[in-house]
Design a protein around this motif. Structure first.
Motif, PDB file in Angstrom:
ATOM      1  N   GLU A 170     -13.546  -3.198   1.071  1.00 55.09           N
ATOM      2  CA  GLU A 170     -14.193  -1.630   0.671  1.00 55.09           C
ATOM      3  C   GLU A 170     -13.406  -0.730   0.722  1.00 55.09           C
ATOM      4  N   VAL A 171     -12.630  -0.823   2.318  1.00 57.21           N
ATOM      5  CA  VAL A 171     -11.552   0.056   2.620  1.00 57.21           C
ATOM      6  C   VAL A 171     -10.560   0.257   2.259  1.00 57.21           C
ATOM      7  N   GLU A 172      -9.843  -0.862   1.809  1.00 59.87           N
ATOM      8  CA  GLU A 172      -8.290  -1.293   1.212  1.00 59.87           C
ATOM      9  C   GLU A 172      -8.155  -0.817   0.044  1.00 59.87           C
ATOM     10  N   GLU A 173      -9.971  -0.952  -0.410  1.00 58.22           N
ATOM     11  CA  GLU A 173      -9.898  -0.502  -2.345  1.00 58.22           C
ATOM     12  C   GLU A 173      -9.438   1.272  -2.163  1.00 58.22           C
ATOM     13  N   VAL A 174     -10.046   1.997  -1.388  1.00 54.28           N
ATOM     14  CA  VAL A 174      -9.883   3.917  -0.834  1.00 54.28           C
ATOM     15  C   VAL A 174      -8.340   4.163  -0.498  1.00 54.28           C
TER      16      VAL A 174
END
Length: 655
Positions: free
Chosen positions: A568-572
């Motif tokens: 989820e953080v990587e996608e941002v």
């Protein structure tokens, strides 16, 4: 039964045209006849040297013809192939060879150094065979093949016998040997075929304007059912409507197939025409390969002579029934005995074959009557070579992992290559993000994008996401379960969760592994008595039955009691205009237990700071999910199949 994939190889070697290639690698083309002879010679050599049914036989090869012929030769004798990662260092190779108690080790001459290092500590290995310049303690691969008998090998196996031992990546300790049987692999193959056939448009949509997905799946269906090409090659049959019912005694059941030819184009539908000119019923005992194998015989005169009694016997037993006018039945018989070959189907496999993703893709394609495998000639990944192969051979199918797809797309922006021949763009082994999918569909305009998800223990595919245009893309969606695979999402107590709630994904299927080699305790931890397998993946079910992947359970970050999923953080972060790649992990912290850390690879020529990346996340994710520490690196640690190695990423923060 004979080992099925060995049997297919012998069948094609005996009845396909003498110049038809089985494997292409650089300038080297190995015909089916030559491959069959080499497999038999190597298999007989191994048997003469003492390899017997049930023995483990390890081999370490790059993606080369030797990988395939060695694997098939081992299976031919009833022994169990154990492909070994060619990147292993001494300790890892030592562990695997001792764990499986390999009796033989076949290896590429370039790996002589590491093999020599482990020899004294692997007592079970009694014979070493080297492809290339052999050291004095090893037999020469080519010499053994040259001097051995080419007669076919007679060995019986059952569907419960191990087909292969695949060692997992070992992200949570030493690799585990996954035992996959012939039954596991065949169940998964039929599941995938059933999934694709069920995607075909229904007959009632024949006169409608088909969507991009329906048009592309039609093209794939034509390739799958090559038998109809032979029938429609007859002038007296090209305007007829054909219905084919494939009845299986067990396993995945298939819908009826209607085939028609309109304006010179064959169209396949997954429902029955009410008034067909020709109605065929084919009964299958075990797997679809029984159906595909029949087509191979008619390619040569020798095969046609062999085929006639086979067909007559199957008709007598009512395993094949054809309802049509007598004149049409004669025309079908004539067409089936013609030497017409519709087209070669070229599959390009790029990731290492020791990984089950590539291994299973190969075995699936081996069932195609007229399929050929292509390997890149270079051992290291070169996106320009991949594009050159596609253009040169008019490749129909490609399998790559997400990191490879990204580099190939980037290379297309540098130089133009014709990619119009590609009908299936297959990705697996890691999550393929929507932005990369969009670029694949744009760069390969005629391709159906298949994103296969699963794991080694499931042989390996559990869900497939199919996309044909940009409008249908969904982030982290891995599609619906393939037929024959049950899926449920459960909480920490094993209770099933409703759609939308995140939990662990559990599977149940005939494709589930037999177990972990010599590790009954670990096997019982993941396979419950009622047959459910605990995958270790976190995800949730959408309202339409599609599965969404969140993260590996073991990679979830616990920061101050709050759960953070790295993906989820990587996608941002990856959407930052300066960022090329990112890996998020939990970094040990005395106050919070763990804090969120990000390894960032910047695009060429760009500069950034920790503050800039953290600020970018503000307002896009909750505060506790933002990275507390950012480290810039030249490249991320990845496995040979493109999976980010988070364990190594954590170590980089310690540095």
């Amino acid at each position: 039964m004979r080992p099925p994939f060995y049997e297919i190889t012998m069948l094609k070697g005996g009845y396909l045209p003498a110049d038809f290639p089985s494997i292409i690698c650089g300038d080297k083309k190995v015909t089916w006849k030559v491959l069959g002879e080499r497999v038999n010679r190597l298999g007989n050599a191994l048997k003469d040297m003492g390899l017997k049914k049930g023995d483990m036989c390890a081999f370490v090869f790059y993606n080369r013809p030797e990988f395939i012929e060695t694997c098939l030769a081992i299976q031919a004798s009833g022994a169990i192939p154990v492909p070994v990662n060619y990147r292993y260092v001494k300790g890892e190779m030592e562990y695997v060879l001792n764990n499986c108690e390999a009796k033989f080790l076949l290896f590429d001459g370039e790996l002589t150094g590491v093999v020599d290092e482990v020899r004294k500590s692997v007592p079970s290995v009694r014979c070493y065979i080297c492809k290339g310049e052999n050291p004095p303690w090893a037999e020469n691969y080519e010499e053994l093949i040259k001097k051995s008998d080419k007669k076919e090998i007679k060995t019986d196996v059952t569907y419960d016998d191990p087909l292969v031992i695949i060692y997992t990546g070992g992200t949570t300790g030493m690799p585990k040997g996954v035992i996959l049987t012939y039954g596991n692999i065949h169940a998964n193959q039929d599941s995938i075929a059933g999934y694709l056939i069920n995607l075909l448009p229904k007959l009632e949509d024949k006169d409608k304007t088909l969507s991009s997905l329906e048009r592309k799946i039609q093209a794939v269906g034509r390739d799958l059912f090559t038998a109809v090409h032979k029938i429609f090659s007859s002038k007296s049959l090209e305007d007829k409507v054909i219905v084919i019912n494939i009845e299986k005694e067990k396993g995945v059941q298939l819908p009826p197939i209607t085939a028609i030819k309109e304006k010179g184009e064959i169209k396949i539908f997954s429902s029955a025409h009410p008034n067909p000119d020709i109605k065929m019923k084919i009964k299958i005992k075990e797997t679809l390969r029984e159906f595909f194998n029949l087509e191979i015989y008619s390619s040569t005169l020798k095969g046609k002579i062999k085929l006639l009694p086979i067909i007559l016997q199957k008709e007598f037993k009512k395993e094949i029934e054809t309802k049509a006018k007598f004149s049409l039945r004669l025309a079908i018989a004539k067409a089936n005995f013609s030497s017409y070959i519709p087209f070669p189907n070229y599959l390009l496999i790029v990731p290492p074959m020791f990984h089950l993703a590539s291994f299973a893709v190969w075995l699936n394609h081996w069932n195609y009557p007229y399929g050929s495998i292509i390997f890149p000639s270079q051992k290291s990944f070169d996106p320009f070579e991949i594009l050159e192969i596609i253009e040169l051979y008019k490749v129909n199918e490609i399998f790559m992992v997400p990191t490879m797809w990204k580099r190939v797309i980037e290379s297309l922006s540098v130089k133009f290559y014709d990619t119009s021949s590609v009908k299936i763009a297959l990705s697996g082994a890691a999550v393929l993000h929507a932005d990369v999918k969009k670029e694949i569909l744009s760069s390969f305009p005629n391709a159906l994008l298949l994103d296969a998800f699963g794991q080694t223990e499931m042989a390996p595919v559990t869900t497939v996401r199919v996309d044909a245009d940009e409008e249908t893309l969904k982030e982290r969606c891995v599609g619906k379960p393939v037929p024959g695979v049950e899926i449920k999402i459960v909480d920490e107590n094993g209770r099933e969760l409703p759609p939308g709630e995140t939990g662990e994904i559990w599977y149940r299927s005939e494709s589930l592994m037999k177990g972990y080699l010599k590790d009954e305790k670990k096997t019982k931890e993941v396979i419950l008595e009622n047959g459910w397998f605990k995958s270790g993946d976190l995800g949730y079910m959408g309202k339409n039955g599609e599965v969404y992947i969140v993260e590996r359970k073991s990679e979830c970050i616990n920061t101050g009691g709050e759960k953070v999923y790295p993906g989820e953080v990587e996608e941002v972060i990856v959407k930052h205009p300066k960022v090329a790649q990112v890996c998020v992990v939990g970094v040990p912290d005395e106050t919070w237990g763990e804090i969120v850390g990000a390894l960032v690879v910047l695009k060429e020529g760009e500069t950034s700071s920790e503050e800039e990346i953290i600020k970018w996340c503000e307002g896009k994710i909750a505060g506790y999910k933002k990275p507390r520490v950012v480290k810039f690196v030249k490249e991320l640690p990845v496995s040979p199949v493109g999976k980010i190695l988070r364990k190594m990423a954590k170590e980089m923060f310690k540095e």
